[in-house]
Write a protein that holds these residues in place. Structure first.
Motif, PDB file in Angstrom:
ATOM      1  N   ARG A 160      55.232  12.772  62.989  1.00  0.00           N
ATOM      2  CA  ARG A 160      56.370  12.500  62.099  1.00  0.00           C
ATOM      3  C   ARG A 160      57.390  13.642  62.032  1.00  0.00           C
ATOM      4  N   GLN A 203      59.893   1.411  63.226  1.00  0.00           N
ATOM      5  CA  GLN A 203      61.092   2.121  62.776  1.00  0.00           C
ATOM      6  C   GLN A 203      62.370   1.392  63.146  1.00  0.00           C
ATOM      7  N   ASP A 231      61.782  11.059  64.154  1.00  0.00           N
ATOM      8  CA  ASP A 231      61.887   9.725  63.560  1.00  0.00           C
ATOM      9  C   ASP A 231      63.142   9.061  64.103  1.00  0.00           C
TER      10      ASP A 231
END
Length: 237
Positions: free
Chosen positions: A224, A191, A227
């Motif tokens: 999830r 990420q 994030d």
């Protein structure tokens, strides 16, 4: 003060920009200085009156300021560790109250601030910063105090798996929790495009900020619901 979430988001983004070739503590200091708007600074741990270690310093000015304080046992860092409070010392105070410190560097910084690192109730050191010629851009003391605590929690590897703040790290978690933390670390690497050590740092700092176990934050990342992706104004990662 900006919200804790916003501060950590900005900190994570700055951590991503830090050079990967330097130790983790140096990268933490790099991010701290950028978020606070300081020109330089240092991370010092203190386990006793005379037992002080500078873990990272951004430049010779910051290093010299800490060296002199360790010798004379006076100055912003010393006071922050002793009192557990943020200490802000403008140039005039450095010159008059702590003359040896004021003579340590030339020119004397416009402002030196020290933020105690206290992830729990015990102060384990301080992060000091300085502004060379101006202080208008320096973030408020509450922001510095919060981020210093988060950095300390990351350094100590706190936020254990049982919901209490301990001196544990991922080695003391159960195997299932370790797998989850490892998985979440990998996801944060993807990420934020950071090194694995920095990704784990981000997880630990968020665990500290939210008062949650590290494994619980890792679970949220894996599922999830959390994030850390940061995007630019044009929508690209």
């Amino acid at each position: 003060m900006a919200g804790r979430g916003a501060l950590l988001t900005e900190f994570s983004a700055r951590l991503r920009d830090a050079p990967r070739s330097v130790p983790v503590v140096d990268r933490l200091l790099h991010a701290f200085l950028h978020v606070m708007g300081a020109d330089g600074g240092a991370v010092t741990v203190a386990t006793g009156r005379a037992d002080r270690t500078v873990l990272a310093a951004s430049d010779p000015v910051a290093e010299r300021l800490e060296e002199v304080q360790a010798v004379v046992q006076q100055g912003p860092t010393v006071e922050a560790v002793r009192t557990g409070q943020v200490v802000a010392a403008p140039r005039e105070q450095l010159v008059t109250t702590w003359p040896l410190l004021g003579e340590a560097v030339t020119p004397v910084p416009h402002l030196v601030c020290a933020y105690p690192m206290r992830p729990e109730s015990v102060v384990i050191g301080a992060i000091s910063v300085y502004s060379a010629e101006r202080a208008e851009g320096l973030r408020g003391p509450d922001a510095g105090l919060f981020l210093a605590g988060a950095v300390a929690a990351s350094i100590l590897g706190r936020a254990g798996d049982d919901g209490t703040d301990t001196d544990t790290d991922t080695d003391s978690l159960s195997w299932s929790s370790r797998d989850r933390v490892d998985h979440a670390t990998g996801m944060v690497v993807a990420q934020l495009r950071v090194a694995p050590a920095d990704a784990l740092t981000v997880l630990r700092m968020h665990a500290f900020a939210e008062g949650r176990p590290l494994a619980e934050v890792a679970r949220a990342v894996v599922e999830r619901t959390l994030d850390f992706t940061h995007r630019t104004e044009d929508g690209t990662p």
